[in-house]
Design a protein around this motif. Structure first.
Motif, short mmCIF file in Angstrom:
data_model
loop_
_atom_site.label_atom_id
_atom_site.label_comp_id
_atom_site.label_asym_id
_atom_site.label_seq_id
_atom_site.Cartn_x
_atom_site.Cartn_y
_atom_site.Cartn_z
N GLU A 176 0.83 -1.20 0.00
CA GLU A 176 0.00 0.00 0.00
C GLU A 176 0.87 1.26 0.00
O GLU A 176 0.61 2.20 -0.76
CB GLU A 176 -0.92 0.00 1.23
CG GLU A 176 -1.95 -1.11 1.21
CD GLU A 176 -2.72 -1.22 2.51
OE1 GLU A 176 -3.88 -1.69 2.48
OE2 GLU A 176 -2.16 -0.84 3.58
N GLY B 157 -11.07 -4.80 1.19
CA GLY B 157 -11.32 -3.56 0.48
C GLY B 157 -12.19 -2.61 1.27
O GLY B 157 -11.94 -1.39 1.32
N ARG C 282 -10.27 -1.15 4.26
CA ARG C 282 -9.20 -0.22 3.89
C ARG C 282 -9.71 1.05 3.22
O ARG C 282 -9.00 2.06 3.18
CB ARG C 282 -8.19 -0.91 2.98
CG ARG C 282 -7.55 -2.14 3.58
CD ARG C 282 -6.95 -1.86 4.94
NE ARG C 282 -5.59 -1.33 4.85
CZ ARG C 282 -4.91 -0.85 5.88
NH1 ARG C 282 -5.48 -0.79 7.08
NH2 ARG C 282 -3.67 -0.40 5.72
N THR C 283 -10.91 1.05 2.66
CA THR C 283 -11.44 2.26 2.01
C THR C 283 -12.42 3.03 2.89
O THR C 283 -12.57 4.24 2.71
CB THR C 283 -12.13 1.92 0.68
OG1 THR C 283 -13.17 0.95 0.91
CG2 THR C 283 -11.14 1.37 -0.33
N GLU D 242 -11.00 6.32 4.87
CA GLU D 242 -10.83 7.53 4.08
C GLU D 242 -12.19 8.15 3.77
O GLU D 242 -12.35 9.37 3.83
CB GLU D 242 -10.10 7.20 2.77
CG GLU D 242 -9.59 8.41 2.00
CD GLU D 242 -10.66 9.12 1.20
OE1 GLU D 242 -10.49 10.33 0.93
OE2 GLU D 242 -11.67 8.48 0.83
N PHE E 206 -9.01 10.62 -2.66
CA PHE E 206 -8.92 9.23 -2.22
C PHE E 206 -8.00 8.41 -3.12
O PHE E 206 -7.49 7.36 -2.72
CB PHE E 206 -10.31 8.58 -2.17
CG PHE E 206 -10.95 8.36 -3.52
CD1 PHE E 206 -10.99 7.11 -4.10
CD2 PHE E 206 -11.53 9.42 -4.21
CE1 PHE E 206 -11.59 6.91 -5.34
CE2 PHE E 206 -12.13 9.24 -5.44
CZ PHE E 206 -12.16 7.99 -6.02
N SER F 224 -6.12 4.00 0.27
CA SER F 224 -7.37 4.04 -0.50
C SER F 224 -7.10 3.96 -2.00
O SER F 224 -7.85 3.33 -2.74
CB SER F 224 -8.14 5.32 -0.17
OG SER F 224 -9.36 5.37 -0.86
N TRP G 194 -6.45 0.31 -3.02
CA TRP G 194 -7.65 -0.52 -3.03
C TRP G 194 -8.68 -0.05 -4.04
O TRP G 194 -9.53 -0.83 -4.47
CB TRP G 194 -8.24 -0.61 -1.62
CG TRP G 194 -7.38 -1.48 -0.76
CD1 TRP G 194 -6.43 -1.08 0.13
CD2 TRP G 194 -7.34 -2.91 -0.77
NE1 TRP G 194 -5.80 -2.18 0.68
CE2 TRP G 194 -6.34 -3.32 0.15
CE3 TRP G 194 -8.05 -3.89 -1.45
CZ2 TRP G 194 -6.05 -4.65 0.41
CZ3 TRP G 194 -7.76 -5.23 -1.21
CH2 TRP G 194 -6.77 -5.60 -0.30
N THR G 195 -8.58 1.19 -4.47
CA THR G 195 -9.39 1.65 -5.61
C THR G 195 -8.91 0.96 -6.87
O THR G 195 -9.71 0.49 -7.69
CB THR G 195 -9.28 3.17 -5.76
OG1 THR G 195 -9.87 3.81 -4.61
CG2 THR G 195 -9.98 3.65 -7.03
N ARG H 6 -15.64 7.37 -5.19
CA ARG H 6 -15.39 7.09 -3.77
C ARG H 6 -16.62 6.43 -3.14
O ARG H 6 -16.52 5.45 -2.40
CB ARG H 6 -15.05 8.40 -3.05
CG ARG H 6 -14.92 8.27 -1.55
CD ARG H 6 -14.83 9.65 -0.89
NE ARG H 6 -13.48 10.18 -0.89
CZ ARG H 6 -13.10 11.24 -1.59
NH1 ARG H 6 -13.97 11.84 -2.40
NH2 ARG H 6 -11.87 11.69 -1.50
N VAL I 89 -16.82 2.20 -2.11
CA VAL I 89 -17.05 1.81 -0.71
C VAL I 89 -18.35 1.01 -0.59
O VAL I 89 -18.40 -0.03 0.09
CB VAL I 89 -17.09 3.05 0.21
CG1 VAL I 89 -17.55 2.68 1.61
CG2 VAL I 89 -15.70 3.69 0.27
N TYR J 295 -17.81 -2.54 -2.15
CA TYR J 295 -16.98 -3.38 -1.28
C TYR J 295 -17.81 -3.90 -0.09
O TYR J 295 -17.74 -5.09 0.25
CB TYR J 295 -15.79 -2.60 -0.74
CG TYR J 295 -14.52 -2.72 -1.55
CD1 TYR J 295 -14.08 -3.94 -2.06
CD2 TYR J 295 -13.71 -1.60 -1.78
CE1 TYR J 295 -12.90 -4.05 -2.78
CE2 TYR J 295 -12.53 -1.70 -2.50
CZ TYR J 295 -12.13 -2.92 -3.00
OH TYR J 295 -10.96 -3.03 -3.71
#
Length: 285
Positions: free
Chosen positions: A18, A81, A84-85, A88, A107, A114, A117-118, A169, A173, A176
């Protein structure tokens, strides 16, 4: 793009993969290669209908063990995911408000966690096409919603990444989080457990809510652009996203009605011993 005083979440731990993530090369690669998605979609359609043709006079494969591993892997990935997102997303909402969450793509550009994972989210839409392989080989009913959803999400996600669409964003999220529940449910079913039917209804309801929120975010972003307020999302992207989310809402609402509310559904039916389990994609996965 430079952002002043962007508040980032305080992660308790950041993995090396990351911290080493750089968004510029990934955007360059996707800008040059996102149209490959159309070739993958074409191959996907050939596999769908060609596979159904080849399997029509052949016995179904069980594949319970492989299906269990597949869904467990996707559930684990989705949970990671989401975990981790979400920080943010929540930090942006609480410190900077809805406008930043919809219009500022920090993000991706500011937060390496973020951002990584995006990127994983966007790439994951290609292997997720593999869900359909199990349907074909196990000779389960393949409904339009399933393959239409897979195709459009792949193409839209890959295209949106080239633009660093700020409203993504929200979409990432939400997706996920819902997939964390959905694939966990599938994994449990593949293991032989029988979660209450209400869980499947909750997952379907969350997907419908996801479509409503997606449309609302797009409408709000469109109003900002029409008011000449800077928002990092193109008019073309808004139109594509609205068409996609609205069509999903109609299809998922129709599925929800047929699966849980219609009189035909409530009538007892004889089902084969290994019939596919119910849920948001009950006849899909």
């Amino acid at each position: 793009m430079q952002y002043a005083q962007v508040t980032l979440p305080n992660y308790s731990y950041v993995f090396n993969f990351e911290s080493e993530f750089s968004h510029q090369p990934t955007r360059t690669w996707m800008s040059e290669n996102w149209t490959l998605g159309f070739y993958y979609v074409g191959l996907y359609m050939v596999l769908i209908f060609g596979g159904q043709y080849l399997m029509q006079n052949r016995p179904r494969f069980e594949l319970r063990g492989v299906l269990c591993l597949w869904n467990t892997a996707l559930a684990t990935f989705s949970i990671m995911g989401a975990v981790r997102t979400l920080p943010e997303f929540i930090t942006t909402l609480t410190h900077h408000g809805i406008y930043n969450s919809v219009c500022i793509p920090s993000f991706i550009e500011m937060d390496k966690v973020s951002g990584f994972w995006t990127w994983m989210f966007v790439l994951s839409k290609l292997p997720e096409l593999g869900d359909t392989i199990f349907i074909i080989l196990r000779k389960q009913p393949l409904i339009f919603l399933h393959w239409y959803h897979h195709i459009t999400v792949l193409l839209y996600s890959w295209f949106s990444y080239t633009e660093y669409t700020a409203s993504a964003r929200w979409f990432i999220v939400m997706n996920y989080c819902v997939h964390s529940l959905m694939y966990s449910y599938y994994a449990l079913r593949a293991m032989g457990y029988s979660p209450p039917r209400q869980i499947a209804m909750v997952i379907t309801s969350l997907q419908l809510l996801q479509m409503v929120v997606g449309c609302a975010v797009n409408f709000w972003a469109r109003q900002l652009l029409q008011s000449n307020i800077k928002c990092h999302i193109s008019e073309r992207n808004i139109k594509l996203s609205l068409a996609m989310y609205f069509s999903y809402f109609v299809l998922f609402a129709r599925f929800f009605y047929k699966a849980y509310l219609s009189g035909d559904r409530r009538k007892p039916k004889s089902r084969p011993a290994n019939a596919e389990y119910p849920g948001i994609k009950s006849k899909v996965h």
